[in-house]
Structure formats: C-alpha cells, structure tokens
Motif scaffolding. Structure first.
Motif, PDB file in Angstrom:
ATOM      1  N   GLU A  92       3.732 -26.221  22.676  1.00 21.43           N
ATOM      2  CA  GLU A  92       2.745 -25.146  22.717  1.00 21.43           C
ATOM      3  C   GLU A  92       3.403 -23.770  22.586  1.00 21.43           C
ATOM      4  OE1 GLU A  92       0.054 -25.463  25.989  1.00 21.43           O
ATOM      5  OE2 GLU A  92      -0.702 -27.427  25.366  1.00 21.43           O
ATOM      6  N   GLU A  93       4.568 -23.726  21.965  1.00 19.22           N
ATOM      7  CA  GLU A  93       5.277 -22.462  21.780  1.00 19.22           C
ATOM      8  C   GLU A  93       4.578 -21.597  20.731  1.00 19.22           C
ATOM      9  OE1 GLU A  93       9.829 -24.045  22.733  1.00 19.22           O
ATOM     10  OE2 GLU A  93       9.294 -23.324  20.732  1.00 19.22           O
ATOM     11  N   THR A  94       4.663 -20.295  20.909  1.00 18.39           N
ATOM     12  CA  THR A  94       4.042 -19.354  19.974  1.00 18.39           C
ATOM     13  C   THR A  94       5.028 -18.245  19.615  1.00 18.39           C
ATOM     14  OG1 THR A  94       3.152 -17.913  21.718  1.00 18.39           O
ATOM     15  CG2 THR A  94       1.788 -19.784  21.015  1.00 18.39           C
ATOM     16  N   ARG A  95       4.685 -17.515  18.574  1.00 18.09           N
ATOM     17  CA  ARG A  95       5.466 -16.330  18.205  1.00 18.09           C
ATOM     18  C   ARG A  95       4.521 -15.272  17.649  1.00 18.09           C
ATOM     19  NH1 ARG A  95       7.284 -15.698  12.691  1.00 18.09           N
ATOM     20  NH2 ARG A  95       6.575 -17.383  11.310  1.00 18.09           N
ATOM     21  N   LYS A  96       5.002 -14.035  17.623  1.00 12.14           N
ATOM     22  CA  LYS A  96       4.213 -12.914  17.127  1.00 12.14           C
ATOM     23  C   LYS A  96       4.561 -12.640  15.662  1.00 12.14           C
ATOM     24  CE  LYS A  96       1.995 -11.764  20.925  1.00 12.14           C
ATOM     25  NZ  LYS A  96       0.518 -11.813  21.009  1.00 12.14           N
ATOM     26  N   LEU A  97       3.534 -12.440  14.852  1.00 11.78           N
ATOM     27  CA  LEU A  97       3.734 -12.122  13.447  1.00 11.78           C
ATOM     28  C   LEU A  97       3.842 -10.614  13.217  1.00 11.78           C
ATOM     29  CD1 LEU A  97       1.162 -14.606  11.858  1.00 11.78           C
ATOM     30  CD2 LEU A  97       3.645 -14.894  12.060  1.00 11.78           C
ATOM     31  N   PHE A  98       3.182  -9.844  14.059  1.00 13.48           N
ATOM     32  CA  PHE A  98       3.245  -8.383  13.964  1.00 13.48           C
ATOM     33  C   PHE A  98       2.704  -7.803  15.258  1.00 13.48           C
ATOM     34  CE2 PHE A  98      -0.628  -9.889  11.887  1.00 13.48           C
ATOM     35  CZ  PHE A  98      -1.630  -9.181  12.537  1.00 13.48           C
ATOM     36  N   THR A  99       2.847  -6.507  15.436  1.00 15.95           N
ATOM     37  CA  THR A  99       2.368  -5.834  16.634  1.00 15.95           C
ATOM     38  C   THR A  99       1.079  -5.070  16.327  1.00 15.95           C
ATOM     39  OG1 THR A  99       3.553  -3.773  16.231  1.00 15.95           O
ATOM     40  CG2 THR A  99       4.743  -5.528  17.409  1.00 15.95           C
ATOM     41  N   ALA A 100       0.385  -4.676  17.377  1.00 22.21           N
ATOM     42  CA  ALA A 100      -0.801  -3.841  17.206  1.00 22.21           C
ATOM     43  C   ALA A 100      -0.433  -2.540  16.505  1.00 22.21           C
ATOM     44  CB  ALA A 100      -1.440  -3.553  18.569  1.00 22.21           C
ATOM     45  N   GLU A 101       0.734  -2.006  16.862  1.00 25.84           N
ATOM     46  CA  GLU A 101       1.174  -0.740  16.260  1.00 25.84           C
ATOM     47  C   GLU A 101       1.448  -0.903  14.770  1.00 25.84           C
ATOM     48  OE1 GLU A 101       2.338  -2.053  19.070  1.00 25.84           O
ATOM     49  OE2 GLU A 101       1.382  -0.636  20.459  1.00 25.84           O
ATOM     50  N   LEU A 135      -2.039 -12.251   0.643  1.00 27.99           N
ATOM     51  CA  LEU A 135      -1.533 -11.497  -0.505  1.00 27.99           C
ATOM     52  C   LEU A 135      -0.201 -10.837  -0.172  1.00 27.99           C
ATOM     53  CD1 LEU A 135      -2.312 -10.712  -3.424  1.00 27.99           C
ATOM     54  CD2 LEU A 135      -3.374  -8.651  -2.481  1.00 27.99           C
ATOM     55  N   GLN A 136       0.686 -10.824  -1.147  1.00 26.61           N
ATOM     56  CA  GLN A 136       2.004 -10.217  -0.984  1.00 26.61           C
ATOM     57  C   GLN A 136       2.194  -9.114  -2.020  1.00 26.61           C
ATOM     58  OE1 GLN A 136       4.699 -13.479  -1.514  1.00 26.61           O
ATOM     59  NE2 GLN A 136       3.990 -14.575   0.305  1.00 26.61           N
ATOM     60  N   GLY A 137       2.929  -8.058  -1.626  1.00 26.47           N
ATOM     61  CA  GLY A 137       3.232  -6.977  -2.550  1.00 26.47           C
ATOM     62  C   GLY A 137       2.081  -5.994  -2.696  1.00 26.47           C
ATOM     63  N   TYR A 138       2.061  -5.256  -3.798  1.00 19.57           N
ATOM     64  CA  TYR A 138       1.005  -4.290  -4.123  1.00 19.57           C
ATOM     65  C   TYR A 138       0.839  -3.237  -3.025  1.00 19.57           C
ATOM     66  CZ  TYR A 138      -0.006  -8.148  -7.263  1.00 19.57           C
ATOM     67  OH  TYR A 138       0.107  -9.151  -8.190  1.00 19.57           O
ATOM     68  N   GLY A 139       1.955  -2.873  -2.397  1.00 20.63           N
ATOM     69  CA  GLY A 139       1.908  -1.856  -1.355  1.00 20.63           C
ATOM     70  C   GLY A 139       1.499  -2.362   0.008  1.00 20.63           C
ATOM     71  N   LEU A 140       1.264  -3.652   0.118  1.00 20.00           N
ATOM     72  CA  LEU A 140       0.884  -4.233   1.416  1.00 20.00           C
ATOM     73  C   LEU A 140       2.130  -4.512   2.254  1.00 20.00           C
ATOM     74  CD1 LEU A 140      -1.799  -6.778   0.173  1.00 20.00           C
ATOM     75  CD2 LEU A 140      -2.239  -4.749   1.557  1.00 20.00           C
ATOM     76  N   PRO A 180       4.630  -6.660   4.668  1.00 20.67           N
ATOM     77  CA  PRO A 180       4.934  -8.099   4.659  1.00 20.67           C
ATOM     78  C   PRO A 180       4.062  -8.903   5.625  1.00 20.67           C
ATOM     79  CG  PRO A 180       6.958  -6.832   4.650  1.00 20.67           C
ATOM     80  CD  PRO A 180       5.852  -5.845   4.859  1.00 20.67           C
ATOM     81  N   TRP A 181       3.685  -8.306   6.772  1.00 21.10           N
ATOM     82  CA  TRP A 181       2.917  -9.063   7.762  1.00 21.10           C
ATOM     83  C   TRP A 181       1.493  -9.360   7.303  1.00 21.10           C
ATOM     84  CZ3 TRP A 181      -1.382  -6.351   8.841  1.00 21.10           C
ATOM     85  CH2 TRP A 181      -1.335  -4.957   8.848  1.00 21.10           C
ATOM     86  N   PHE A 182       1.027  -8.696   6.226  1.00 30.37           N
ATOM     87  CA  PHE A 182      -0.332  -8.969   5.736  1.00 30.37           C
ATOM     88  C   PHE A 182      -0.466 -10.425   5.292  1.00 30.37           C
ATOM     89  CE2 PHE A 182      -3.794  -8.892   2.620  1.00 30.37           C
ATOM     90  CZ  PHE A 182      -4.764  -8.168   3.303  1.00 30.37           C
ATOM     91  N   ASP A 183       0.631 -11.009   4.846  1.00 34.69           N
ATOM     92  CA  ASP A 183       0.634 -12.420   4.464  1.00 34.69           C
ATOM     93  C   ASP A 183       0.836 -13.278   5.711  1.00 34.69           C
ATOM     94  OD1 ASP A 183       0.946 -14.953   3.459  1.00 34.69           O
ATOM     95  OD2 ASP A 183       2.919 -14.567   2.559  1.00 34.69           O
ATOM     96  N   VAL A 184      -0.271 -13.632   6.350  1.00 31.98           N
ATOM     97  CA  VAL A 184      -0.191 -14.543   7.497  1.00 31.98           C
ATOM     98  C   VAL A 184      -0.327 -15.994   7.043  1.00 31.98           C
ATOM     99  CG1 VAL A 184      -1.072 -12.840   9.122  1.00 31.98           C
ATOM    100  CG2 VAL A 184      -2.684 -14.373   7.987  1.00 31.98           C
ATOM    101  N   ALA A 223      -6.240 -13.843  -0.468  1.00 29.97           N
ATOM    102  CA  ALA A 223      -5.979 -15.027   0.356  1.00 29.97           C
ATOM    103  C   ALA A 223      -5.716 -16.244  -0.522  1.00 29.97           C
ATOM    104  CB  ALA A 223      -7.159 -15.285   1.296  1.00 29.97           C
ATOM    105  N   THR A 224      -5.454 -17.381   0.152  1.00 29.48           N
ATOM    106  CA  THR A 224      -5.183 -18.663  -0.516  1.00 29.48           C
ATOM    107  C   THR A 224      -4.053 -18.502  -1.531  1.00 29.48           C
ATOM    108  OG1 THR A 224      -7.570 -19.095  -0.291  1.00 29.48           O
ATOM    109  CG2 THR A 224      -6.290 -20.703  -1.519  1.00 29.48           C
ATOM    110  N   ASN A 225      -2.891 -18.061  -1.036  1.00 34.57           N
ATOM    111  CA  ASN A 225      -1.758 -17.840  -1.932  1.00 34.57           C
ATOM    112  C   ASN A 225      -1.139 -19.164  -2.378  1.00 34.57           C
ATOM    113  OD1 ASN A 225       0.186 -18.695   0.042  1.00 34.57           O
ATOM    114  ND2 ASN A 225       0.366 -16.623   0.862  1.00 34.57           N
TER     115      ASN A 225
END
Length: 418
Positions: A232-241, A278-283, A285-289, A313-315
C-alpha cells in the motif's frame, strides 16, 4: 501461461479443448470479429457470481454503474451537462443531445436505468458512489440521484479536507454544483472520504466477500498521490505549489482525478476519470500522470479512455502498457476523441492485441470531420455499453443496449481474459 486472443471465439475453443461442455448460449454468442450478433432481446438480469459494468449513455457526461459478484453496487461518476450553456460558451464546439431525450433530467434517466438492471434485493441503496473529480460532466447528477437512491458511502478525490491543491470550499464558492454537493453531504449525513491510494480494502464486497477471493479493487491514484505497485505504498507526483504556480494561482481538476483497477481472476478493468497524459508543448512534466500510472496498472482486458479520449490524454505509453482488448469511450462533445488518440488505439504490431473500440455516443459532426475510415474502426457508436464478466473472470462479453428500451442491439464475445 499468457495467450494472445486471435479471435473472439477463442474462449469457447479453449473450453471445448479442456473437455467442458459450455452452455448452449455460448455457441450462440460466438461470432467473428467483424460480425457481431444482432439481437432485440432484453438484457438478462444480473446473477450472483457475475460482474456487470454498465457505461450508461446519457449524452450528458460519464456515468458507470457496477453490480459486483456478490450484489454489492457501485457508481463511478454521475455527470450532467448544460448543452445550451456549453455551446454558447465554447462555440463552435457542439455537445451531444440528452439521451434518450430531454423529457426528464439526466439524474432521472440514470435512476431509471439503475432500477431496471439491479436485482430487487439490491435496489434500496448504492453501496459506493465514487466522484472522480469535480467537473459537472462527472458529478453534476450525483446529488439528485443520491436523494432518490441513497448512497452507503461517497468516495471522492479529497474529502474531508477538500484542500488540494487549493481550499476548494472558497475557490469554488460560486460553483453551484460543488456547493450543492457540500450541502448534500452535510444534510443527508452521507459518510464521505477520500480515496485511500494503494488500498485493496476501502472498496470491498459487502455481502459475501469470502466467497470471491479472486475479486478486488485496487485504488491507483487520487490528486497527486500514486500507488507505487508495492503493497500500500504511495508516492507524490507533484506538489500543490507545482500546480498553482503553473496555473497562476488556479489549478486543473483533470490531472487530479482518482483512478481504480478492478480485478476478477484473470480479468482486469481500469477507469480513471479525466487523468491527463500529454507531454511537451509547454506543459510541465508532471502534467503527464498517465505514464507513471500505467506502469503500476499494467495490462488490462478493458479500459475506459481518460478524459473522454481528448487530445491531452490516452498517450502512447498508456495504450501500449495497458494493451486492452476492449476500449470504452464515454463521449459528449464534438471534439471527442482526438484523431491522434484514435490512431494510437487502432495501431497494432506483433506485441499488441487487436482492439474493439466502443463509443457511448459519437457526435455527428465528429464523423463528418474524420470521414468513413474513422467510423469503420469502431464496433459501435451509440448505446449503453455493458461489460458482463463471467464468474471467476475467465471470459467476458460486451452488450450494446438501446437507450429507451434496454434491448440488446449487438453482442460481442465471449472474449478470453489474458
């Protein structure tokens, strides 16, 4: 041993090869990939041991209803859309029309559908109601539906704090749907909590759990928290900030969506709201979950498309890693799906399965834009999409139901779980 599906009759072939005598209807259900069985009979009522997954076509957003093997019931989203308001704001985009029609609000059509497909003994309430994220096309019908059919528990992406990545109670103070949701939870005293990422016990069979040890629901993700794939381990992909800085103090609901994986023996099913990839296009890296999420989900038999098949989505990695035999697309807008998403779905090489793609409700303007070759690669473009998984999960079938009558229009399968 893992077997590739070379045709949708392989399940029956395997059963015969093992010396078992299938029911007569198994022969009837077996057909070629390109020729589904046509039918006009009523959808057979759920029986214990089966897993039914109903992707309800309302024309107004996502609604998926589950009857689990012991009769436990679960709702994943209950959306509604203001078609006129959307088209006025986002012209020239078009939204699909209400289904079956606009004689009743969406929540009433959902309620009617659930009453008709749920055995009477399980109709008093819905055990679990999941809210993938706070967009109206995913939860706009939830409050009225919950007043009609009480919820045993609501699981959303961030209750009770509702503080990620901003204080939602103040940020969405003018959002009527969200404020109605808060009032409903308070007034009806519905137990409400956030999805516990990594857990296989938060959502469980409530009636005869011990009878179905091969069934489980794994919580994959919510907000920026992802299961690691280990216990049941978890990790963070990005922060609120990270998010609020990119959106200049605002935020985006879509990449915060919760996601789950349902397993029943060898059968696996994934659904994940509007998670983005989606990756790139000024986004950032964390946008790609989707990419880190796909790594812990792994191969599945059936998946819904993240964000309705929208272009963000659906990369490719998500499609290749989950490698689904069946894809369910829940649509309501003329820009669903993105053409490049569609290309990723239909591409096949020596390592991937051929896919059957089903859509709840394809907008006519989408077909005009993409042309006949696009339509030809869908198995179905209109109707409720029901996945019925046989006891123990070895095989499953797909039924396309007519919206007003719930008569079976087409049947596909049996498919063999990998």
């Amino acid at each position: 041993m893992m077997l590739k599906r070379t045709g949708i009759c392989i399940g029956l072939t395997l059963i015969l090869g093992m010396g078992f005598a299938p029911k007569p209807e198994a022969y009837k259900a077996c057909q070629t990939d390109s020729e589904p069985e046509k039918s006009n009979r009523s959808f057979p009522m759920w029986e214990e041991g089966y897993l039914d997954i109903h992707h309800i076509n309302t024309g107004s957003g996502n609604t998926t209803f589950f009857v689990l093997p012991d009769g436990t019931t679960m709702l994943f989203d209950a959306g509604s859309m203001d078609k006129e308001g959307f088209e006025k704001k986002y012209a020239p985009l078009k939204a699909t029309s209400p289904v079956p029609d606009d004689s009743k609000p969406t929540w009433e059509w959902i309620s009617d559908y659930i009453r008709r497909v749920t055995p009477r003994v399980h109709q008093d309430s819905i055990d679990y109601a999941l809210v993938s994220h706070f967009h109206s096309d995913h939860y706009g019908s939830l409050v009225e539906l919950g007043r009609e059919i009480p919820f045993g528990k609501i699981i959303d992406r961030d209750s009770p704090s509702l503080s990620f990545p901003v204080d939602l109670t103040s940020y969405l103070k003018d959002d009527k749907i969200f404020q109605d949701y808060l009032s409903f939870i308070s007034e009806e005293k519905v137990p409400t909590e956030a999805l516990k990422v990594g857990s296989q016990s938060q959502i469980h069979l409530r009636n005869r759990q011990a009878k179905y040890p091969g069934f489980s629901i794994r919580n994959i993700k919510t907000n920026a928290t992802l299961w690691t794939g280990n216990q049941e381990e978890t990790r963070k992909l990005f922060t609120a900030e990270d998010m609020t800085a990119f959106y200049n103090g605002g935020y985006n609901e879509n990449p915060l969506s919760l996601a789950i994986k349902i397993s029943y023996g060898p059968f696996d099913y994934f659904t994940g709201g509007d998670n983005t990839g989606l990756q790139g296009y000024g986004l950032p890296p964390w946008f790609d979950v989707e990419t880190p999420m796909a790594k812990v989900v792994g191969p599945v038999e059936v998946t819904t498309l993240n964000h309705h098949g929208n272009r963000d989505a659906t990369n490719a990695f998500f499609v290749e890693t989950l490698d689904p035999q069946v894809v369910v697309q829940q649509l309501w807008c003329s820009d669903h799906p993105g053409q490049e998403v569609y290309q990723r779905l239909i591409y096949q090489d020596d390592e991937t399965s051929s896919r059957h793609i089903f859509s709840t409700n394809m907008h006519p303007e989408t077909l005009v834009t993409y042309g006949p070759w696009f339509k030809d690669n869908y198995k179905s473009l209109q109707g409720h999409i029901v996945v019925r998984v046989a006891p123990n999960g070895s095989t499953y079938q797909v039924y396309i139901l007519d919206e007003p009558t719930l008569k079976i229009k087409e049947e596909y399968g049996p498919y063999q779980s990998k």
